[in-house]
Design an enzyme around this catalytic site. Structure first.
Site, mmCIF file in Angstrom:
data_model
loop_
_atom_site.group_PDB
_atom_site.id
_atom_site.type_symbol
_atom_site.label_atom_id
_atom_site.label_comp_id
_atom_site.label_asym_id
_atom_site.label_seq_id
_atom_site.Cartn_x
_atom_site.Cartn_y
_atom_site.Cartn_z
ATOM 1 N N GLN A 51 0.807 -1.221 0.000
ATOM 2 C CA GLN A 51 0.000 0.000 0.000
ATOM 3 C C GLN A 51 0.843 1.275 0.000
ATOM 4 O OE1 GLN A 51 -2.376 -1.739 3.435
ATOM 5 N NE2 GLN A 51 -3.876 -0.362 2.514
ATOM 6 N N CYS A 92 -10.447 -0.406 4.262
ATOM 7 C CA CYS A 92 -9.037 -0.430 3.865
ATOM 8 C C CYS A 92 -8.563 1.002 3.646
ATOM 9 C CB CYS A 92 -8.898 -1.226 2.562
ATOM 10 S SG CYS A 92 -7.215 -1.312 1.931
ATOM 11 N N LEU A 93 -7.355 1.301 4.127
ATOM 12 C CA LEU A 93 -6.817 2.657 3.940
ATOM 13 C C LEU A 93 -6.667 2.998 2.455
ATOM 14 C CD1 LEU A 93 -4.073 2.825 6.736
ATOM 15 C CD2 LEU A 93 -6.343 3.906 6.735
ATOM 16 N N HIS A 134 -6.485 -9.970 5.724
ATOM 17 C CA HIS A 134 -6.663 -8.810 4.830
ATOM 18 C C HIS A 134 -5.304 -8.299 4.355
ATOM 19 C CE1 HIS A 134 -8.661 -4.783 3.862
ATOM 20 N NE2 HIS A 134 -7.373 -4.475 3.862
HETATM 21 NI NI NI Z 1 -6.219 -2.865 3.222
#
Ligand code: NI
Length: 169
Positions: A51, A92-93, A134
């Site tokens: 991410q 989710c970010l 996740h």
């Molecule tokens: Ni996430």
């Protein structure tokens, strides 16, 4: 330490499969520290290196109320999972403002290196187990919205792209 810029769905870089960390060194220690700072600043409970556009197998998690129980997983491997699953509401970010149900194992056991490079085994259930699953998906290039129906996923994609266009103005 530094805040790291996040990738947002549907950025194709989020589909990258992460490589194992070759060795615990200063670079990885800094990455872990920066990821923790970034996760806490964003009020997230977990963050995968994917991410922040680093494609190595590093995850940070903190599911505690007091935000003082960081779990660092480097090169995590699932060694056991329960036979039972449950539907859990996830966010989710990288997909801000979107929450939806995903089926996850109730419990998982993971072996990994911790933030100091020590081998450890984490037996997780509840929110920690969901979060580990996740985040490990992120390392495989998978964002939780991919479990949703194509219709829902496309709606989310359009919404995210529109928000990103508006932010860019
Ligand atoms: Ni996430």
């Amino acid at each position: 330490m530094a805040l790291l810029p996040l990738l947002f769905f549907p950025d194709p870089r989020l589909q990258t499969v992460a490589k194992p960390v070759p060795a615990m060194d200063e670079r990885i220690r800094r990455l872990v520290a920066d990821m923790l700072e970034t996760m806490y600043e964003a009020k997230g409970i977990g963050l995968a290196a994917t991410q922040v556009d680093v494609h190595e197998r590093v995850i940070v998690i903190d599911v505690s109320e007091q935000r003082d129980q960081a779990v660092v997983l480097i090169n995590p491997q699932v060694v056991w999972n329960s036979s039972t699953t449950h539907l859990n509401e996830e966010g989710c970010l990288s997909v801000p403002g979107i929450y939806d149900g995903v089926e996850r194992f109730d419990a998982v056991t993971v072996s990994a290196l911790d933030g100091t490079g020590q081998s450890r085994v984490v037996q997780a259930e509840g929110l920690l187990a969901v979060c580990i699953q996740h985040e490990m998906d992120h390392l495989l290039g998978k964002v939780f919205v991919e479990y949703l129906s194509p219709l829902k996923r496309n709606r989310i994609k359009k919404k995210m792209l529109k928000a990103q266009r508006e932010d860019a103005r």
